[in-house]
Design a protein around this motif. Structure first.
Motif, mmCIF file in Angstrom:
data_model
loop_
_atom_site.group_PDB
_atom_site.id
_atom_site.type_symbol
_atom_site.label_atom_id
_atom_site.label_comp_id
_atom_site.label_asym_id
_atom_site.label_seq_id
_atom_site.Cartn_x
_atom_site.Cartn_y
_atom_site.Cartn_z
ATOM 1 N N VAL A 1 44.915 30.326 44.644
ATOM 2 C CA VAL A 1 45.006 29.563 43.399
ATOM 3 C C VAL A 1 44.873 30.524 42.224
ATOM 4 O O VAL A 1 43.825 31.167 42.062
ATOM 5 N N GLU A 2 45.947 30.606 41.425
ATOM 6 C CA GLU A 2 45.921 31.469 40.247
ATOM 7 C C GLU A 2 45.410 30.707 39.026
ATOM 8 O O GLU A 2 45.551 29.482 38.950
ATOM 9 N N SER A 3 44.851 31.442 38.086
ATOM 10 C CA SER A 3 44.419 30.863 36.815
ATOM 11 C C SER A 3 44.417 31.964 35.766
ATOM 12 O O SER A 3 44.521 33.149 36.090
ATOM 13 N N ALA B 1 42.050 33.156 43.309
ATOM 14 C CA ALA B 1 40.979 32.874 44.260
ATOM 15 C C ALA B 1 41.568 32.496 45.610
ATOM 16 O O ALA B 1 42.437 31.631 45.689
ATOM 17 N N ALA B 2 41.064 33.140 46.654
ATOM 18 C CA ALA B 2 41.531 32.875 48.009
ATOM 19 C C ALA B 2 40.509 32.034 48.760
ATOM 20 O O ALA B 2 39.306 32.194 48.590
ATOM 21 N N ASP C 1 37.393 41.476 43.979
ATOM 22 C CA ASP C 1 35.996 41.290 44.336
ATOM 23 C C ASP C 1 35.993 40.551 45.662
ATOM 24 O O ASP C 1 36.162 39.329 45.696
ATOM 25 N N ASN C 2 35.822 41.279 46.753
ATOM 26 C CA ASN C 2 35.903 40.657 48.073
ATOM 27 C C ASN C 2 34.751 39.688 48.339
ATOM 28 O O ASN C 2 34.897 38.754 49.132
ATOM 29 N N ALA C 3 33.643 39.892 47.678
ATOM 30 C CA ALA C 3 32.519 38.962 47.844
ATOM 31 C C ALA C 3 32.887 37.581 47.290
ATOM 32 O O ALA C 3 32.374 36.562 47.749
ATOM 33 N N LYS C 4 33.770 37.571 46.300
ATOM 34 C CA LYS C 4 34.215 36.309 45.698
ATOM 35 C C LYS C 4 35.608 35.910 46.169
ATOM 36 O O LYS C 4 36.146 34.904 45.703
ATOM 37 N N ASN C 5 36.203 36.707 47.050
ATOM 38 C CA ASN C 5 37.563 36.441 47.527
ATOM 39 C C ASN C 5 38.532 36.245 46.363
ATOM 40 O O ASN C 5 39.350 35.318 46.361
ATOM 41 N N THR C 6 38.428 37.112 45.388
ATOM 42 C CA THR C 6 39.218 36.963 44.171
ATOM 43 C C THR C 6 39.856 38.296 43.785
ATOM 44 O O THR C 6 39.221 39.349 43.896
ATOM 45 N N VAL C 7 41.091 38.222 43.336
ATOM 46 C CA VAL C 7 41.791 39.376 42.793
ATOM 47 C C VAL C 7 42.122 39.081 41.334
ATOM 48 O O VAL C 7 42.350 37.923 40.963
ATOM 49 N N ALA D 1 49.687 45.858 43.196
ATOM 50 C CA ALA D 1 49.096 45.562 44.495
ATOM 51 C C ALA D 1 47.825 46.377 44.661
ATOM 52 O O ALA D 1 47.637 47.413 44.026
ATOM 53 N N ILE D 2 46.967 45.880 45.550
ATOM 54 C CA ILE D 2 45.694 46.543 45.811
ATOM 55 C C ILE D 2 45.363 46.436 47.291
ATOM 56 O O ILE D 2 45.615 45.411 47.922
ATOM 57 N N SER D 3 44.823 47.506 47.835
ATOM 58 C CA SER D 3 44.452 47.521 49.240
ATOM 59 C C SER D 3 43.209 46.672 49.477
ATOM 60 O O SER D 3 42.526 46.265 48.542
ATOM 61 N N TRP D 4 42.889 46.440 50.757
ATOM 62 C CA TRP D 4 41.747 45.606 51.103
ATOM 63 C C TRP D 4 40.453 46.112 50.461
ATOM 64 O O TRP D 4 39.704 45.360 49.860
ATOM 65 N N GLY D 5 40.181 47.404 50.580
ATOM 66 C CA GLY D 5 38.939 47.945 50.039
ATOM 67 C C GLY D 5 38.970 48.186 48.546
ATOM 68 O O GLY D 5 37.939 48.458 47.931
ATOM 69 N N GLY D 6 40.152 48.116 47.962
ATOM 70 C CA GLY D 6 40.264 48.315 46.523
ATOM 71 C C GLY D 6 40.455 49.764 46.103
ATOM 72 O O GLY D 6 40.570 50.046 44.910
ATOM 73 N N SER D 7 40.500 50.678 47.062
ATOM 74 C CA SER D 7 40.583 52.097 46.702
ATOM 75 C C SER D 7 41.986 52.519 46.310
ATOM 76 O O SER D 7 42.165 53.565 45.669
ATOM 77 N N SER D 8 42.981 51.738 46.705
ATOM 78 C CA SER D 8 44.368 52.087 46.391
ATOM 79 C C SER D 8 45.014 50.967 45.584
ATOM 80 O O SER D 8 44.943 49.805 45.968
ATOM 81 N N THR D 9 45.624 51.366 44.480
ATOM 82 C CA THR D 9 46.333 50.407 43.634
ATOM 83 C C THR D 9 47.736 50.938 43.340
ATOM 84 O O THR D 9 47.959 52.157 43.330
ATOM 85 N N TYR D 10 48.639 50.023 43.095
ATOM 86 C CA TYR D 10 50.035 50.366 42.887
ATOM 87 C C TYR D 10 50.578 49.479 41.767
ATOM 88 O O TYR D 10 50.209 48.303 41.672
#
Length: 122
Positions: A5-7, A23-24, A73-79, A50-59
């Motif tokens: 869900v985008e906002s 939010a995922a 923020d993987n703790a919040k399941n949000t990009v 785009a962003i990798s799972w750990g957040g270390s790589s962005t494109y």
């Protein structure tokens, strides 16, 4: 299944900023890359960032480098997509999506949000 869900979209003047969130929910225990795409009227959906799972790589697409920043923020399941120095050509519906790994092709993404409109006035 993953639901997205985008906002955060809206109307902003040239040079302004917006921050989009995605939010995922659902099967969020799986590791996945996330990305933002956009689609302007009459145009095909195009890769933005785009962003990798750990957040270390962005494109980033060349058109947004230096102006947009993707984070998660993987703790919040949000990009997030921080968009600065917005231009009228950034006007589009913005979608977030998930994939097994970072790729730049629309067809490789498994799940999509419903989109959020961003309009930049001149």
């Amino acid at each position: 299944q993953v639901q997205l869900v985008e906002s955060g979209g809206g109307l902003v003047q040239t040079g302004g900023s917006l921050r989009l969130s995605c939010a995922a929910s659902g099967r969020t225990s799986s590791r996945y890359a996330m990305a933002w795409f956009r689609q302007a009227p009459g145009k095909e959906r195009a890769f933005v960032a785009a962003i990798s799972w750990g957040g270390s790589s962005t494109y980033y697409a060349d058109s947004v480098k230096g102006r947009f920043a993707i984070s998660r923020d993987n703790a919040k399941n949000t990009v997030y997509l921080q968009m600065d120095s917005l231009k009228p050509e950034d006007t589009a519906v913005y979608y977030c999506a998930t994939a097994q790994k970072v790729v730049f092709v629309v067809s490789m993404y498994d799940y999509w949000g419903q989109g959020t409109q961003v309009t930049v006035s001149s």
